[in-house]
Design a protein around this motif. Structure first.
Motif, PDB file in Angstrom:
ATOM      1  N   SER A   1       0.820  -1.207   0.000  1.00 58.68           N
ATOM      2  CA  SER A   1       0.000   0.000   0.000  1.00 58.68           C
ATOM      3  C   SER A   1       0.856   1.261   0.000  1.00 58.68           C
ATOM      4  O   SER A   1       1.813   1.377   0.781  1.00 58.68           O
ATOM      5  CB  SER A   1      -0.908   0.001   1.238  1.00 58.68           C
TER       6      SER A   1
ATOM      7  N   ASP B   1      -8.433  -2.131  -7.471  1.00 55.13           N
ATOM      8  CA  ASP B   1      -7.452  -1.846  -6.428  1.00 55.13           C
ATOM      9  C   ASP B   1      -6.105  -2.444  -6.834  1.00 55.13           C
ATOM     10  O   ASP B   1      -6.031  -3.415  -7.580  1.00 55.13           O
ATOM     11  CB  ASP B   1      -7.897  -2.364  -5.064  1.00 55.13           C
TER      12      ASP B   1
ATOM     13  N   ASP C   1      -2.943  -2.659  -4.577  1.00 60.87           N
ATOM     14  CA  ASP C   1      -1.909  -3.024  -3.605  1.00 60.87           C
ATOM     15  C   ASP C   1      -1.965  -4.492  -3.211  1.00 60.87           C
ATOM     16  O   ASP C   1      -2.976  -5.173  -3.352  1.00 60.87           O
ATOM     17  CB  ASP C   1      -1.983  -2.147  -2.360  1.00 60.87           C
TER      18      ASP C   1
ATOM     19  N   LEU D   1      -0.657  -7.525  -0.127  1.00 64.26           N
ATOM     20  CA  LEU D   1      -0.485  -7.716   1.315  1.00 64.26           C
ATOM     21  C   LEU D   1       0.965  -8.041   1.634  1.00 64.26           C
ATOM     22  O   LEU D   1       1.712  -8.506   0.767  1.00 64.26           O
ATOM     23  CB  LEU D   1      -1.376  -8.859   1.802  1.00 64.26           C
TER      24      LEU D   1
ATOM     25  N   HIS E   1       0.164 -10.963  -3.630  1.00 71.27           N
ATOM     26  CA  HIS E   1      -1.197 -10.727  -4.107  1.00 71.27           C
ATOM     27  C   HIS E   1      -2.080 -11.913  -3.725  1.00 71.27           C
ATOM     28  O   HIS E   1      -2.350 -12.795  -4.528  1.00 71.27           O
ATOM     29  CB  HIS E   1      -1.208 -10.533  -5.621  1.00 71.27           C
TER      30      HIS E   1
ATOM     31  N   CYS F   1      -5.170 -11.317  -2.306  1.00 73.53           N
ATOM     32  CA  CYS F   1      -6.537 -10.803  -2.202  1.00 73.53           C
ATOM     33  C   CYS F   1      -7.169 -10.590  -3.568  1.00 73.53           C
ATOM     34  O   CYS F   1      -8.305 -10.146  -3.671  1.00 73.53           O
ATOM     35  CB  CYS F   1      -6.560  -9.501  -1.400  1.00 73.53           C
TER      36      CYS F   1
ATOM     37  N   HIS G   1      -6.112  -8.515  -6.116  1.00 79.24           N
ATOM     38  CA  HIS G   1      -6.003  -7.214  -6.761  1.00 79.24           C
ATOM     39  C   HIS G   1      -5.293  -7.298  -8.108  1.00 79.24           C
ATOM     40  O   HIS G   1      -5.560  -6.485  -8.998  1.00 79.24           O
ATOM     41  CB  HIS G   1      -5.287  -6.222  -5.848  1.00 79.24           C
TER      42      HIS G   1
ATOM     43  N   GLU H   1      -5.895   0.015  -0.916  1.00 75.60           N
ATOM     44  CA  GLU H   1      -7.170  -0.512  -0.416  1.00 75.60           C
ATOM     45  C   GLU H   1      -6.975  -1.298   0.868  1.00 75.60           C
ATOM     46  O   GLU H   1      -7.817  -1.241   1.772  1.00 75.60           O
ATOM     47  CB  GLU H   1      -7.834  -1.402  -1.474  1.00 75.60           C
ATOM     48  N   GLU H   2      -5.863  -2.032   0.953  1.00 74.72           N
ATOM     49  CA  GLU H   2      -5.656  -2.914   2.105  1.00 74.72           C
ATOM     50  C   GLU H   2      -5.520  -2.155   3.418  1.00 74.72           C
ATOM     51  O   GLU H   2      -5.729  -2.727   4.489  1.00 74.72           O
ATOM     52  CB  GLU H   2      -4.420  -3.795   1.883  1.00 74.72           C
TER      53      GLU H   2
ATOM     54  N   HIS I   1     -14.798  -8.029  -7.112  1.00 74.69           N
ATOM     55  CA  HIS I   1     -13.899  -8.727  -6.193  1.00 74.69           C
ATOM     56  C   HIS I   1     -14.090 -10.228  -6.348  1.00 74.69           C
ATOM     57  O   HIS I   1     -15.218 -10.729  -6.386  1.00 74.69           O
ATOM     58  CB  HIS I   1     -14.181  -8.334  -4.739  1.00 74.69           C
TER      59      HIS I   1
ATOM     60  N   ASP J   1     -14.268  -3.287   2.446  1.00 77.61           N
ATOM     61  CA  ASP J   1     -13.547  -2.793   1.269  1.00 77.61           C
ATOM     62  C   ASP J   1     -13.736  -1.289   1.201  1.00 77.61           C
ATOM     63  O   ASP J   1     -14.864  -0.795   1.328  1.00 77.61           O
ATOM     64  CB  ASP J   1     -14.080  -3.454  -0.006  1.00 77.61           C
TER      65      ASP J   1
ATOM     66  N   HIS K   1      -6.667 -13.795   1.356  1.00 73.28           N
ATOM     67  CA  HIS K   1      -5.567 -13.456   2.266  1.00 73.28           C
ATOM     68  C   HIS K   1      -4.767 -14.687   2.699  1.00 73.28           C
ATOM     69  O   HIS K   1      -3.835 -14.545   3.504  1.00 73.28           O
ATOM     70  CB  HIS K   1      -6.053 -12.685   3.504  1.00 73.28           C
TER      71      HIS K   1
END
Length: 379
Positions: free
Chosen positions: A26, A76, A78, A80, A92, A94, A96, A130-131, A155, A322, A350
């Motif tokens: 992020s 989005d 970013d 994690l 990645h 999630c 995105h 976003e995270e 999503h 979100d 995640h």
């Protein structure tokens, strides 16, 4: 289901592979911003905008004259930061990377559709952070949705919610909030407990008080302590300091406001009761979804047209959050919805080894494209 050309499919696979292999955290999505900016300029966007003080990039295609509707699609960017096979790294997990790929695919699909580009304006939003729940607010401040009429997001959904081939016209996320605070007392000898207030006992008082709070049981919610650090190696020292974090969830913004106020009251009461300084170091959150019936209906029509009526799922209600929903909460004129895409995602969002059926990318691209077609056919 529309067939994809071999060349287009290879372009999508290549794009996804690059984004997946180059995750950035992020506010650090600098190379991702440059990569997407280059693709937007190459793909016929008549306006491409980046920002001096943050990552992210916006691209416009179509007719932005005053009498034409403006439709925005958001992805989005970013990743994690988590342990993957024993190594801490950006990852990645999630989806995105998939979201960005799908939005880029829409740009490539409509680039030669002159009728669509004459009828509507389309804004492609590639949003950072976003995270950490902050990127949407930053772009709202930039005014990027001030003139937008409809806003759509997407999503990937876990297999437990939606199997591959299905899609939902709305994800009804709940509100989330985190409070982090420090208990700042003095240590004392274990034989002299009257000389201090035990930070562990103060923290326990706060936990028990939170467990004694009651709210409307018909609205999903939860409050729990997710961090409690206090004490050291010596067991004969009464610790005066502690670090705690509280995670809060509520399905509506109204309940989150009430819940947050009550938790803050508990912390303030503990400070007064124990005569110990308690400092809140972080207090931040994400709003719950505010439904837009018009956008949801258009998304549902697009899903039926692309996947078939039997593949249209009900709106998904989830305690996850979100920051997409900040756009509508901050700009109530927006008609917005986030699409849930079934893709056999497992073991879960995640999870460091999250994986999904990559063919679902084309479902997402085609649903977004059909949404734009439906808007372009409106009088």
């Amino acid at each position: 289901m529309e067939k994809q050309s071999t060349q287009f499919k290879e372009k999508i696979y290549k794009t996804f592979s690059y984004l997946h292999a180059n995750p950035e955290l992020s506010w650090e999505e600098k190379e991702t911003t440059k990569y997407i900016e280059r693709l937007l300029r190459q793909s016929g966007c008549h306006s491409v905008k980046t920002f001096d003080d943050c990552t992210g990039v916006i691209g416009d295609i179509g007719n932005f004259s005053g009498d034409r509707p403006i439709i925005a699609i958001r992805a989005d960017m970013d990743a994690l930061y988590q342990e993957v096979n024993g190594v801490m790294k950006a990852n990645h997990s999630c989806g995105h990377d998939a979201h960005m790929t799908m939005v880029l695919g829409v740009i490539w699909k409509i680039n030669n559709n002159e009728r669509l580009k004459e009828k509507i304006g389309v804004r492609f939003i590639f949003q950072p952070a976003e995270e950490v729940g902050a990127g949407a607010l930053k772009l709202v401040e930039k005014g990027i949705v001030d003139n937008v009429d409809y806003l759509y997001g997407i999503h990937l959904r876990p297999i437990q919610e939606l199997p591959h081939g299905y899609a939902s016209p709305a994800i009804i996320h709940g509100a989330t909030r985190s409070i982090e605070f420090e208990i700042n007392g003095e240590d004392a000898h274990g034989a002299r407990p009257h000389l201090t207030h035990n930070a562990i006992e103060i923290g326990t008082y706060i936990i028990n008080s939170i467990h004694s709070l009651y709210f409307n049981p018909n609205i999903p919610h939860s409050v729990k302590v997710t961090r409690f650090l206090s004490g050291g190696k010596n067991t004969n020292i009464i610790p005066g300091k502690a670090s705690l974090a509280i995670d809060m969830r509520a399905q509506t913004n109204q309940l989150m406001e009430e819940l947050h106020k009550r938790v803050i009251d508990v912390i303030k009461t503990a400070q007064e009761l124990f005569q110990t300084n308690i400092t809140i170091t972080n207090d931040y959150g994400i709003v719950a979804a505010e439904l837009s019936e018009e956008a949801e209906k258009i998304a549902a029509r697009a899903i039926k047209n692309v996947l078939g009526e039997d593949k249209l799922a009900q709106p998904i209600v989830t305690p996850g959050g979100d920051d997409f929903h900040f756009y509508k909460v901050k700009k109530p004129h927006l008609k917005a919805t986030m699409i849930g895409l079934g893709c056999d995602l497992q073991p879960g969002l995640h999870h460091p080894n999250m994986n999904f059926n990559i063919e679902a990318l084309f479902n997402g691209i085609n649903i977004f494209t059909e949404i734009l077609n439906l808007h372009s056919m409106e009088d």
